[in-house]
Design a protein around this motif. Structure first.
Motif, PDB file in Angstrom:
ATOM      1  N   THR A 170     -70.929  22.890 -19.239  1.00 55.12           N
ATOM      2  CA  THR A 170     -69.748  22.604 -20.040  1.00 55.12           C
ATOM      3  C   THR A 170     -69.044  21.346 -19.543  1.00 55.12           C
ATOM      4  O   THR A 170     -68.818  21.174 -18.346  1.00 55.12           O
ATOM      5  CB  THR A 170     -68.775  23.800 -19.998  1.00 55.12           C
ATOM      6  OG1 THR A 170     -69.421  24.940 -20.573  1.00 55.12           O
ATOM      7  CG2 THR A 170     -67.493  23.503 -20.768  1.00 55.12           C
ATOM      8  N   ASN A 171     -68.703  20.474 -20.472  1.00 57.85           N
ATOM      9  CA  ASN A 171     -68.016  19.224 -20.150  1.00 57.85           C
ATOM     10  C   ASN A 171     -66.539  19.509 -19.901  1.00 57.85           C
ATOM     11  O   ASN A 171     -65.781  19.799 -20.823  1.00 57.85           O
ATOM     12  CB  ASN A 171     -68.185  18.245 -21.316  1.00 57.85           C
ATOM     13  CG  ASN A 171     -67.616  16.874 -21.026  1.00 57.85           C
ATOM     14  OD1 ASN A 171     -66.642  16.724 -20.299  1.00 57.85           O
ATOM     15  ND2 ASN A 171     -68.218  15.849 -21.615  1.00 57.85           N
ATOM     16  N   GLU A 172     -66.124  19.422 -18.646  1.00 51.49           N
ATOM     17  CA  GLU A 172     -64.762  19.786 -18.285  1.00 51.49           C
ATOM     18  C   GLU A 172     -63.706  18.800 -18.772  1.00 51.49           C
ATOM     19  O   GLU A 172     -62.502  19.088 -18.683  1.00 51.49           O
ATOM     20  CB  GLU A 172     -64.631  19.980 -16.774  1.00 51.49           C
ATOM     21  CG  GLU A 172     -65.020  18.785 -15.927  1.00 51.49           C
ATOM     22  CD  GLU A 172     -66.434  18.902 -15.378  1.00 51.49           C
ATOM     23  OE1 GLU A 172     -66.622  18.654 -14.170  1.00 51.49           O
ATOM     24  OE2 GLU A 172     -67.353  19.229 -16.151  1.00 51.49           O
ATOM     25  N   TYR A 173     -64.138  17.650 -19.286  1.00 50.91           N
ATOM     26  CA  TYR A 173     -63.175  16.707 -19.857  1.00 50.91           C
ATOM     27  C   TYR A 173     -63.099  16.842 -21.364  1.00 50.91           C
ATOM     28  O   TYR A 173     -62.037  16.638 -21.965  1.00 50.91           O
ATOM     29  CB  TYR A 173     -63.540  15.280 -19.455  1.00 50.91           C
ATOM     30  CG  TYR A 173     -63.315  15.041 -17.973  1.00 50.91           C
ATOM     31  CD1 TYR A 173     -62.044  14.824 -17.471  1.00 50.91           C
ATOM     32  CD2 TYR A 173     -64.377  15.084 -17.072  1.00 50.91           C
ATOM     33  CE1 TYR A 173     -61.827  14.642 -16.121  1.00 50.91           C
ATOM     34  CE2 TYR A 173     -64.179  14.904 -15.718  1.00 50.91           C
ATOM     35  CZ  TYR A 173     -62.892  14.684 -15.244  1.00 50.91           C
ATOM     36  OH  TYR A 173     -62.678  14.516 -13.897  1.00 50.91           O
TER      37      TYR A 173
ATOM     38  N   GLY B  50     -68.321  23.289 -14.047  1.00 44.04           N
ATOM     39  CA  GLY B  50     -68.297  21.991 -14.704  1.00 44.04           C
ATOM     40  C   GLY B  50     -69.507  21.153 -14.351  1.00 44.04           C
ATOM     41  O   GLY B  50     -70.354  21.521 -13.527  1.00 44.04           O
ATOM     42  N   ARG B  51     -69.621  20.006 -14.981  1.00 42.98           N
ATOM     43  CA  ARG B  51     -70.841  19.210 -14.887  1.00 42.98           C
ATOM     44  C   ARG B  51     -71.123  18.651 -13.498  1.00 42.98           C
ATOM     45  O   ARG B  51     -72.268  18.622 -13.057  1.00 42.98           O
ATOM     46  CB  ARG B  51     -70.788  18.076 -15.920  1.00 42.98           C
ATOM     47  CG  ARG B  51     -70.918  18.584 -17.336  1.00 42.98           C
ATOM     48  CD  ARG B  51     -71.200  17.487 -18.326  1.00 42.98           C
ATOM     49  NE  ARG B  51     -71.566  18.065 -19.620  1.00 42.98           N
ATOM     50  CZ  ARG B  51     -71.918  17.364 -20.684  1.00 42.98           C
ATOM     51  NH1 ARG B  51     -71.946  16.041 -20.616  1.00 42.98           N
ATOM     52  NH2 ARG B  51     -72.237  17.976 -21.804  1.00 42.98           N
TER      53      ARG B  51
ATOM     54  N   PHE C  81     -70.260  12.015 -18.262  1.00 41.42           N
ATOM     55  CA  PHE C  81     -69.252  12.401 -19.251  1.00 41.42           C
ATOM     56  C   PHE C  81     -69.206  11.459 -20.453  1.00 41.42           C
ATOM     57  O   PHE C  81     -68.259  11.487 -21.225  1.00 41.42           O
ATOM     58  CB  PHE C  81     -67.879  12.490 -18.598  1.00 41.42           C
ATOM     59  CG  PHE C  81     -67.808  13.544 -17.532  1.00 41.42           C
ATOM     60  CD1 PHE C  81     -67.758  14.878 -17.879  1.00 41.42           C
ATOM     61  CD2 PHE C  81     -67.832  13.213 -16.184  1.00 41.42           C
ATOM     62  CE1 PHE C  81     -67.707  15.873 -16.899  1.00 41.42           C
ATOM     63  CE2 PHE C  81     -67.786  14.190 -15.206  1.00 41.42           C
ATOM     64  CZ  PHE C  81     -67.726  15.512 -15.564  1.00 41.42           C
TER      65      PHE C  81
END
Length: 377
Positions: free
Chosen positions: A139-142, A326-327, A376
């Motif tokens: 999952t992309n945390e940004y 996160g990534r 990202f």
């Protein structure tokens, strides 16, 4: 297409009267991977996520890293990938992947005893690298982050397909009990992801079961606001941000994507403590202080949802998520567990690939990006 069979009792029975290794055998009997004998469009059905691209810098070549639910298909169509990439197979389920050619298996959870069982049960795969991750962990945390200037106008959010495994009727039962015990109906939204004008047979049956609990369709809609498709990324992140909590009603599946997306958006979750109990051992479903586990019954679920609505501000989901998930954490866990990278990355340091000078210089030279910018982008 998916392969094998998994007994339905795994989906709905939190207490199975069988030895643990027999349950693991049942779980291992099904996978949602794509294989060479599926059909002529098999390659188009296989996923491909490039975690790390191949890198060439200062006369040194470093293989890329990818994961897929169709590693064998990819290797069959593009055999050169074996020379350019380390491959990780995913089953899209709680089984360990069936892929014959993958270098590593993503196993969802960190369960050493199950790993040992797997190696003994399948000695021909004993050399596979087992990594306790799944695609949901990427999952992309940004992308999934709290959105600005939004009110918490949804009490309960559920992001779930209309599938039997999701066990959605129990949510309706819990909401009915909630109203009787606490005197109001919490604002509940269910995002099904449905993009079609018509429902399939399984979706129709799930809705029928929910209607049967509520009494009729208008009453069901009084308890739950149904939303079909919403675009991935910012749009769905807005729903997570608006919610005071998210709920998952299933007790068995792979690693659930909604949980990671919700806590990354700083929204705590409510799950049954029995969720994936036979495949995760002592591993946690979510990071610390990101949610609560409840007993597997509708009244306990109603009470847990009420507690969360009243106390959601006491939780720190995103802070915990960024420490453990996160990534960046995903890539570091993979790199640390795959010997090839430990042995071939200059000045390798555990859990610190994002600050490795050779990696960043190679990215700048090859792709005009830093490693983090790539991850990202």
């Amino acid at each position: 297409m998916p392969k094998g069979y998994c007994p339905p009792y795994l989906y709905f029975n939190p207490h199975i009267d069988k030895p643990l290794e027999e349950i693991w055998e049942d779980i291992q009997g099904y996978t949602s991977e794509r294989f060479l004998d599926d059909d002529e469009n098999l390659l188009s059905q296989a996923s491909f996520c490039q975690v790390l691209p191949p890198l060439q810098y200062k006369n040194k070549f470093l293989k890329g890293l990818y994961y897929s639910n169709g590693v064998d298909c990819i290797h069959n169509s593009h055999p050169e990938f074996k020379e350019k990439y380390i491959s990780m197979a995913i089953s899209m389920w709680s089984s360990y992947p069936w892929s014959k050619t993958a270098d590593a298996y993503l196993t969802c959870f960190d369960y050493p005893e199950r790993n040992e069982w797997f190696k003994k049960r399948f000695p021909e795969k004993a050399d596979k690298i087992l990594i306790p991750l799944q695609d949901a962990d990427f999952t992309n945390e940004y992308l999934f982050a709290p959105q600005k200037n939004l009110e918490k106008d949804i009490d309960i959010l559920c992001v779930s397909q209309l599938a039997h495994v999701k066990n959605l009727p129990i949510l309706v039962k819990a909401l009915i009990i909630f109203e009787k015990k606490y005197g109001y109906i919490p604002k509940t939204t269910l995002i099904t992801g449905n993009t079609r004008d018509r429902f399939g047979d399984i979706e129709k049956d799930v809705i029928k079961r929910m209607v049967d609990v509520a009494g009729d369709l208008p009453t069901l809609k009084k308890y739950i606001n149904f939303i079909g498709y919403t675009s991935y990324g910012k749009n769905i992140a807005e729903y997570y941000t608006r919610a005071k909590c998210c709920v998952l009603t299933s007790i068995f599946e792979g690693k659930n994507r909604m949980i990671n997306e919700a806590v990354s958006c700083n929204t705590p979750v409510v799950v049954f403590k029995n969720l994936c109990q036979y495949t995760r051992g002592n591993d946690d479903v979510f990071p610390p202080n990101s949610g609560i586990y409840c007993e597997y019954n509708e009244e306990a679920l109603a009470d847990s949802l009420h507690y969360m609505i009243e106390n959601y501000t006491k939780f720190t989901p995103r802070e915990s998520y960024l420490k453990h998930n996160g990534r960046i954490n995903f890539v570091n866990k993979c790199i640390d567990l795959i010997p090839y990278y430990r042995e071939n990355i200059p000045d390798y340091e555990p859990t610190n690939i994002q600050n490795n000078n050779w990696i960043n210089q190679a990215f700048k030279s090859n792709y005009q990006l830093s490693f983090v910018e790539y991850l990202f982008s």
